[in-house]
Structures are given as structure tokens and as C-alpha cells.
Write an enzyme that holds these catalytic residues in place. Structure first.
Site, mmCIF file in Angstrom:
data_model
loop_
_atom_site.group_PDB
_atom_site.id
_atom_site.type_symbol
_atom_site.label_atom_id
_atom_site.label_comp_id
_atom_site.label_asym_id
_atom_site.label_seq_id
_atom_site.Cartn_x
_atom_site.Cartn_y
_atom_site.Cartn_z
ATOM 1 N N GLU A 248 -4.760 -9.910 -0.443
ATOM 2 C CA GLU A 248 -5.919 -9.033 -0.685
ATOM 3 C C GLU A 248 -6.082 -8.795 -2.176
ATOM 4 O OE1 GLU A 248 -5.677 -5.348 1.455
ATOM 5 O OE2 GLU A 248 -5.511 -6.344 3.392
ATOM 6 N N LYS A 250 -6.189 -6.897 -5.490
ATOM 7 C CA LYS A 250 -5.579 -5.635 -5.924
ATOM 8 C C LYS A 250 -6.553 -4.964 -6.890
ATOM 9 C CE LYS A 250 -1.263 -3.579 -7.623
ATOM 10 N NZ LYS A 250 -1.825 -2.436 -8.303
ATOM 11 N N ARG A 255 -6.059 5.080 -5.738
ATOM 12 C CA ARG A 255 -5.768 5.000 -4.309
ATOM 13 C C ARG A 255 -6.125 6.329 -3.655
ATOM 14 N NH1 ARG A 255 -0.177 2.661 -2.014
ATOM 15 N NH2 ARG A 255 -0.600 2.797 0.202
ATOM 16 N N ARG A 270 -2.865 9.319 -4.825
ATOM 17 C CA ARG A 270 -1.628 8.546 -4.735
ATOM 18 C C ARG A 270 -0.409 9.473 -4.653
ATOM 19 N NH1 ARG A 270 2.808 6.697 -5.738
ATOM 20 N NH2 ARG A 270 3.418 4.813 -6.838
ATOM 21 N N GLU A 299 -9.139 1.919 -2.116
ATOM 22 C CA GLU A 299 -9.040 1.992 -3.561
ATOM 23 C C GLU A 299 -10.455 2.282 -4.059
ATOM 24 O OE1 GLU A 299 -5.977 1.650 -4.911
ATOM 25 O OE2 GLU A 299 -6.354 1.285 -7.030
ATOM 26 N N PHE A 339 -8.438 -0.658 2.638
ATOM 27 C CA PHE A 339 -7.422 -1.698 2.855
ATOM 28 C C PHE A 339 -6.424 -1.379 3.960
ATOM 29 C CE2 PHE A 339 -5.769 0.753 -0.796
ATOM 30 C CZ PHE A 339 -4.514 1.107 -0.325
ATOM 31 N N ARG A 416 8.918 1.482 -0.461
ATOM 32 C CA ARG A 416 8.531 0.299 -1.232
ATOM 33 C C ARG A 416 9.313 -0.864 -0.643
ATOM 34 N NH1 ARG A 416 6.100 -0.218 -6.057
ATOM 35 N NH2 ARG A 416 6.391 1.923 -6.748
ATOM 36 N N LYS A 422 3.150 -7.429 -4.726
ATOM 37 C CA LYS A 422 2.044 -7.494 -5.686
ATOM 38 C C LYS A 422 2.275 -8.619 -6.691
ATOM 39 C CE LYS A 422 3.764 -3.409 -8.074
ATOM 40 N NZ LYS A 422 3.484 -2.135 -8.714
HETATM 41 P P1 ATP Z 1 0.619 0.128 -9.888
HETATM 42 O O1 ATP Z 1 1.183 0.994 -10.960
HETATM 43 O O2 ATP Z 1 0.811 -1.333 -10.084
HETATM 44 O O3 ATP Z 1 -0.781 0.482 -9.462
HETATM 45 P P2 ATP Z 1 1.825 1.639 -7.753
HETATM 46 O O4 ATP Z 1 3.252 2.051 -7.983
HETATM 47 O O5 ATP Z 1 0.789 2.699 -7.858
HETATM 48 O O6 ATP Z 1 1.517 0.373 -8.662
HETATM 49 P P3 ATP Z 1 2.294 -0.320 -5.805
HETATM 50 O O7 ATP Z 1 2.744 -0.158 -4.417
HETATM 51 O O8 ATP Z 1 3.307 -0.843 -6.727
HETATM 52 O O9 ATP Z 1 1.716 1.055 -6.308
HETATM 53 O O10 ATP Z 1 1.036 -1.256 -5.824
HETATM 54 C C1 ATP Z 1 0.090 -1.099 -4.845
HETATM 55 C C2 ATP Z 1 -1.058 -0.248 -5.381
HETATM 56 O O11 ATP Z 1 -2.169 -1.089 -5.573
HETATM 57 C C3 ATP Z 1 -1.488 0.777 -4.366
HETATM 58 O O12 ATP Z 1 -0.861 2.026 -4.621
HETATM 59 C C4 ATP Z 1 -2.991 0.840 -4.501
HETATM 60 O O13 ATP Z 1 -3.345 1.917 -5.362
HETATM 61 C C5 ATP Z 1 -3.368 -0.427 -5.213
HETATM 62 N N1 ATP Z 1 -4.179 -1.370 -4.412
HETATM 63 C C6 ATP Z 1 -5.315 -1.959 -4.811
HETATM 64 N N2 ATP Z 1 -5.784 -2.809 -3.899
HETATM 65 C C7 ATP Z 1 -4.932 -2.768 -2.848
HETATM 66 C C8 ATP Z 1 -4.876 -3.446 -1.600
HETATM 67 N N3 ATP Z 1 -5.798 -4.332 -1.239
HETATM 68 N N4 ATP Z 1 -3.840 -3.165 -0.770
HETATM 69 C C9 ATP Z 1 -2.886 -2.281 -1.136
HETATM 70 N N5 ATP Z 1 -2.879 -1.612 -2.317
HETATM 71 C C10 ATP Z 1 -3.890 -1.855 -3.175
#
Ligand code: ATP
Length: 582
Positions: A248, A250, A255, A270, A299, A339, A416, A422
Site C-alpha cells: 500500500e 505510505k 494517522r 497517532r 491517513e 487503510f 510493532r 515499511k
Molecule cells: P513514521 O515515523 O515512519 O511515520 P511511525 O512510527 O509513525 O512511522 P510506523 O508503524 O513505523 O509508524 O509506520 C506506519 C505509519 O505510516 C502509520 O503510523 C501511518 O501513520 C502511516 N501510513 C501511511 N499510509 C499507510 C498505510 N497504507 N498503511 C499503514 N500505515 C500507513
């Protein structure tokens, strides 16, 4: 239960430098708490009045406390200010003054009374609220001992500075009420589904572990988010996901967890703050596009309404204001990319595999210009994954989130893991991705920065041991006003020794309660004899350190210290880095 017991507990915690001791003190406290007060004691022990998602805050500043104390103790406000400068802590300053004034040390307040009044203070808003809050505060202080006054002030001004984390609370609850720490996962599951430790503690005390197992998802209580691991090599990603994945886009936005029941909406960020008021436009779009009872994740990004193109992350930050006006809505139009589906009309979807969740999402969402599903493709070869990745970047995204299609690909709330991986643009460089690290200490600067801090000691988080382990000392990337800003943010969290949850070989000049997360970049990760991240895990008597660390300018206020980059992630990044070099 006497509030004095709680004040004594705060006092003991403040002195301890060991995480185990911290847990033991909590166990003792919980065991001596009457059943009906356990939720209140849990909230108060982390300096809150209710779970974070309720948004209930005291909004009681130091100035207000100083004025009230001056009136009560019949002293000049300046004398309090003077003591505050001497001690660096208003609670401590007032405690000393109260002792000098001969305030009674006989414990009279109960936890129940304190909780009730603090709650009233938090719930008092609007015209005349400051006066009412002050009156309520004075009523408490009149009955409090000097030590109790110290912690009442610290609680109300949101500067308790104990840094007790969720995991410590959960360990202590498991030990206190089930006799064994190994039962923590049951408690953790319930917490991940409700984000309310006080509520989980209450169920545990009243109905035992079996009752906790029965805890279910509820609309209005945020579910702790599932998070992704990271990998830098497409072939490894595919291999890890069994040769096939749902890739998907990103999106680089915010979020949001959406809860809907009829016309009632709750939006959570988030870090699970209630942000419903910030997105009235998004709610209107969702009303049109989605069924009437569900929990979904999306998102949110700012788009160009004519072309539909995604605008940079910075534009979205302009929507992070307390009061959203028509101007914000017009200037920064929002679109949501859904998502995940977590709950639908009484049915828990978190236990279903990802392909089923996605299929249902496609079935029930009516796609419009502003509400869409995350662009997605099922992929089983490296070439397609690379092509799709480049397409995502071209469309203004950060990269891809590759999701497991396996039968066990449930929604792992609060975890996690490798069910989501990712794959981001920055991974193409030597250091795969930036790190989100927690400030745990600081070192004094030289030259123009003599007497002030010149660099910060930064740590990652290890959920296994619930510790913060150091990764680097960062002194570059800061602008002149960053230092003032950091000083202002960090000084309420200054403590006089290393925090019990911090694992550090280096001895900082100033220590802080783990609180602030900053985004840090660097040249590469290397084995280090001074940093405790991954200690003994890659090489004996060596940890991992970040070379040439630099602050990117991004304060991660959206992350709690426990949301920082984990030790395991850094180990993975180190391994990826070696693979890229080869
Ligand atoms: P980052 O700092 O890279 O945004 P994070 O720690 O907030 O990471 P991660 O779980 O590492 O969160 O990365 C997933 C994040 O990506 C989610 O928290 C969400 O905000 C974002 N995101 C964007 N598109 C998607 C998607 N299609 N599916 C899941 N998460 C997505």
C-alpha cells in the site's frame, strides 16, 4: 486511603534509580489500595486524572498556584518566586515554605477526596474558571501536609516528573493482583484495545484475570495502533512476507483512528489524543462515505482540490491548530486515505486477517473525491515492488507499507511487527531512515553556550526491559532558537539523577525524565563502547552508536517516549546497512 500514602510513594519513586525498585514500589502501592480506588490511584501515579484520550487536563499554571499559595500562607509572591529560582521546582519550593510556616504534618486528605477535587478542577472551564479552580485548589491545600502540597502542585501543573511508563504499571498490576509478572500479556491485550489502564486495573481487581480477558473494543475508546517494522531491500521484504504481499502507498500525513456511531464521531491521533475538533470537514466527508458504526484508520493529507495531488506534509502541520477556522479548511483541504477496518457494527475485525479486513473496507466505503482507500496492489516479485514503490514516490508518498496476506495477519494493536513492513525512500541512503530518539540528558556547552546545554544525550526504547538506552550525543542541526525552545520544553522535566528507566554508561551533566522525542539523522550506525543500545547483542561489551548525529528540526510531539525507535529496530537498521554496503 490516605493521600499521604500516595505522596510518600511519589517521594520514594523520586529517590530511586532502579527500574526494579520502581516496580516494587508500585506493587506495594497497588496492594494497599482499596478496590474501589484502584483506577484513581493508577491515573494519579502517572500524574493524570483520566486516560490521555479524554483530553481532560488541569490547565492550572504555576502563576495560579503561586498566587493561591501566597494568599493561603500569607506571604509575598516574590518570596515564592525566589525559592522557586533556588530549588528549580515549585512543588519543592512551596514544601520548604510550608514547613517553615509550621503547616501541620498530620495526614488528613484521602485519595478519594483529592481525586474528586482534582477532577472538578480539570472539568472547570469557561468564564470564571480560573477563580473556581483556585478556590478548589485552596480547599485541598488547607488540609494538606507540606509533602502533600508539593505533589498536589506538581500534579496540577503537570510536572510530576516521575516518568513511570505504561509497561511498569502493567508489570506491577500483574504482580500485585495475579502474583506473577508472566500474566502481563493478558493485561496488555486489554490495554491495547482500550487505551485505559485505570479501567483495566479496575476490571482486574473486581473480576480477576478472566474478567480482563473479556474486555472488548468499544466505540469512543481508542485502540492502540499497530506499527510497522522497516526493511531496506525489496527481495528481503518479499521473502519475509512469504513471497507475496499487499503493498500500500505510505502516505506522509497524519494517522487518524475514526470511531463512528450514527452522527457521533471521535477522531484520535497517532498518540491517541482526541482530535475530533480539528477536522470538521473530514467528518462531513466521512458521513457521506462510510457506514454508521465502525472503527477505521486513515491517513489524512492536504490535497490540491483541483488536481487531487497530495501537498507536502508541512501544509498539514498548518491544520494542527487548537481552533480550526473556515480559513484553515479552505487553505488546507483535507483528504483521507482509509487503510484499515478494526470494528464494524458489533463485530471485532482486529482478529481477522488483513485480506478480509481490506475486502470489507472496499465493500463498505463509498469512494469520493475526499475519501479514498489507500492505493494498493498485491505483489509477488521484486520488479513490481520496485515499480510500485517509484509510482508511490511520484504520487507524493513516502514509500510503501507492505502487508502480510497470511491467515495470521491480524491487526496487532499496540505492536510493532513484521506483518507490516515499511519501505521508504530514505532507505536508499547509508543510514536507513531517521531515528526518533528520546532526550534523557544533556551536556554543558562551550564558548557562547557555556553554562547552557550544548548537546543532548539521546536514547532509543527497549520494550523488553522498559528501558531507554543511549544511541548518541547530538549537538548539531539545532538553530539558535531551538536551544531556547528546548530549554523551555525540557526544564520542567529535569531531575537530579539518572532516571531509573535510563540505561547509560555516559554520565550527563543534566538528567531528564524521558519525555521529549526528536527526529535525528546521522551518517551510519557503528559499534560503540559507550552507548548501551544493543549492548552485548552484536558484539561483547559493545553497543550501537550513531555517527555524526544531527537534529532534523522535527520535534516529534506526536510520539510518546515509548513510541521512539526501538532497540530492535536499530539492530535491524544496522544489519540492513551492512547488507547495503556489501
Ligand atoms: P513514521 O515515523 O515512519 O511515520 P511511525 O512510527 O509513525 O512511522 P510506523 O508503524 O513505523 O509508524 O509506520 C506506519 C505509519 O505510516 C502509520 O503510523 C501511518 O501513520 C502511516 N501510513 C501511511 N499510509 C499507510 C498505510 N497504507 N498503511 C499503514 N500505515 C500507513
Amino acid at each position: 486511603m490516605k493521600y499521604h500514602e500516595l505522596a510518600n510513594f511519589y517521594y520514594q519513586i523520586e529517590k530511586t534509580t532502579s527500574r526494579i525498585q520502581m516496580t516494587n514500589l508500585l506493587v506495594e502501592l497497588f496492594k494497599s489500595t482499596p478496590k474501589e480506588s484502584i483506577d484513581k490511584v493508577v491515573y494519579l501515579s502517572i500524574g493524570r486524572i483520566a486516560p490521555e484520550y479524554t483530553g481532560l487536563e488541569y490547565n492550572f499554571g504555576e502563576k495560579l498556584a503561586i498566587r493561591a499559595i501566597a494568599e493561603l500562607l500569607n506571604i509575598d509572591e516574590h518570596d515564592i518566586q525566589k525559592k522557586l529560582i533556588e530549588t528549580g521546582d515549585l512543588g519543592e519550593a512551596v514544601k520548604i515554605i510550608a514547613e517553615e510556616k509550621g503547616v501541620s504534618t498530620e495526614p488528613r486528605l484521602t485519595v478519594e477526596e483529592v481525586y474528586r477535587t482534582l477532577r472538578q478542577i480539570a472539568e472547570t472551564t469557561g468564564y470564571g474558571s480560573l477563580k473556581k479552580k483556585t478556590e478548589l485548589f485552596k480547599e485541598l491545600v488547607k488540609k494538606a501536609t507540606p509533602l502533600e502540597i508539593k505533589y498536589l502542585i506538581r500534579t496540577l501543573t503537570e510536572r510530576l516528573r516521575l516518568g513511570i511508563g505504561d509497561n511498569t504499571i502493567m508489570d506491577a498490576l500483574a504482580i500485585a493482583f495475579t502474583g506473577e509478572q508472566k500474566n502481563r500479556p493478558v493485561i496488555e491485550r486489554a490495554y491495547n484495545l482500550t487505551s485505559d489502564l485505570g479501567y483495566v486495573a479496575k476490571v482486574l481487581v473486581e473480576k480477576g484475570l478472566e474478567g480482563v480477558k473479556e474486555i472488548k473494543i468499544e466505540i469512543g475508546r481508542p485502540i492502540r495502533p499497530m506499527l510497522a517494522e522497516r526493511m531496506a531491500i525489496p527481495s528481503f521484504i518479499l521473502k519475509k512476507l512469504g513471497g507475496k504481499c499487499g503493498a500500500e502507498y505510505k502516505y506522509d500525513g497524519e494517522r487518524i483512528q475514526v470511531h463512528r456511531k450514527g452522527d457521533t464521531f471521535y477522531l484520535f491521533s497517532r498518540r491517541l489524543e482526541n482530535i475530533t475538533q480539528q477536522f470538521p470537514d473530514l467528518i462531513e466527508f466521512l458521513k457521506e462515505s462510510t457506514p454508521d458504526e465502525y472503527i477505521m484508520e486513515l491517513e489524512a493529507v492536504v490535497i490540491d482540490p483541483t488536481s487531487g495531488a497530495i501537498r507536502p506534509f508541512q501544509d498539514l502541520m498548518n491544520r494542527r491548530v487548537k481552533y480550526v477556522t473556515r480559513f484553515h479548511i479552505m487553505m488546507y483541504p483535507i483528504a483521507g486515505f482509509l487503510f484499515d477496518l478494526l470494528y464494524l457494527k458489533g463485530e471485532d475485525y482486529t482478529v481477522k486477517p488483513y485480506p478480509d479486513r481490506r475486502k470489507k473496507l472496499e465493500e463498505v466505503v463509498k469512494v469520493t473525491e475526499r475519501i479514498n482507500l489507500a492505493t494498493r496492489k498485491v505483489i509477488d516479485n521484486v520488479e513490481d515492488l520496485e515499480t510500485f514503490f517509484h509510482q508511490a514516490i511520484e504520487d507524493g508518498c513516502e514509500g510503501l507499507v507492505c502487508k502480510s496476506l497470511a491467515p495470521d495477519s491480524i491487526y496487532q494493536a499496540g505492536k510493532r511487527g513484521y506483518l507490516w513492513i515499511k519501505y521508504k525512500r530514505d532507505y536508499k541512503s547509508h543510514l536507513a531512515d531517521t531515528l526518533d530518539l528520546v532526550v534523557v540528558g544533556a551536556f554543558y556547552g562551550k564558548g557562547t553556550r557555556a553554562g547552557k546545554f550544548g548537546s543532548l544525550l539521546m536514547a532509543c526504547y527497549d520494550p523488553e526491559t522498559d528501558q531507554f538506552k543511549t544511541v548518541c550525543k547530538v549537538g548539531s542541526g539545532f538553530k539558535e532558537d531551538d536551544f531556547d525552545k528546548l530549554d523551555e520544553i525540557l526544564s520542567p522535566h529535569r531531575i537530579d539523577h539518572k532516571h531509573p528507566r535510563v540505561n547509560s554508561i555516559l554520565s550527563a551533566d543534566i538528567w531528564y525524565e524521558p519525555f521529549l522525542v526528536l527526529e535525528i539523522t546521522g551518517a551510519e550506525l557503528t559499534l560503540s563502547p559507550v552507548h548501551t543500545c544493543a549492548w552485548d547483542k552484536i558484539k561483547p561489551s559493545r553497543g550501537l552508536g550513531l555517527r555524526f548525529p544531527r537534529f532534523t528540526g522535527r520535534y516529534r510531539f506526536d510520539k510518546r517516549p515509548e513510541d521512539a525507535t526501538t532497540e530492535q529496530e536499530i539492530i535491524e537498521m544496522y544489519k540492513n546497512q551492512i547488507q547495503i554496503k556489501v
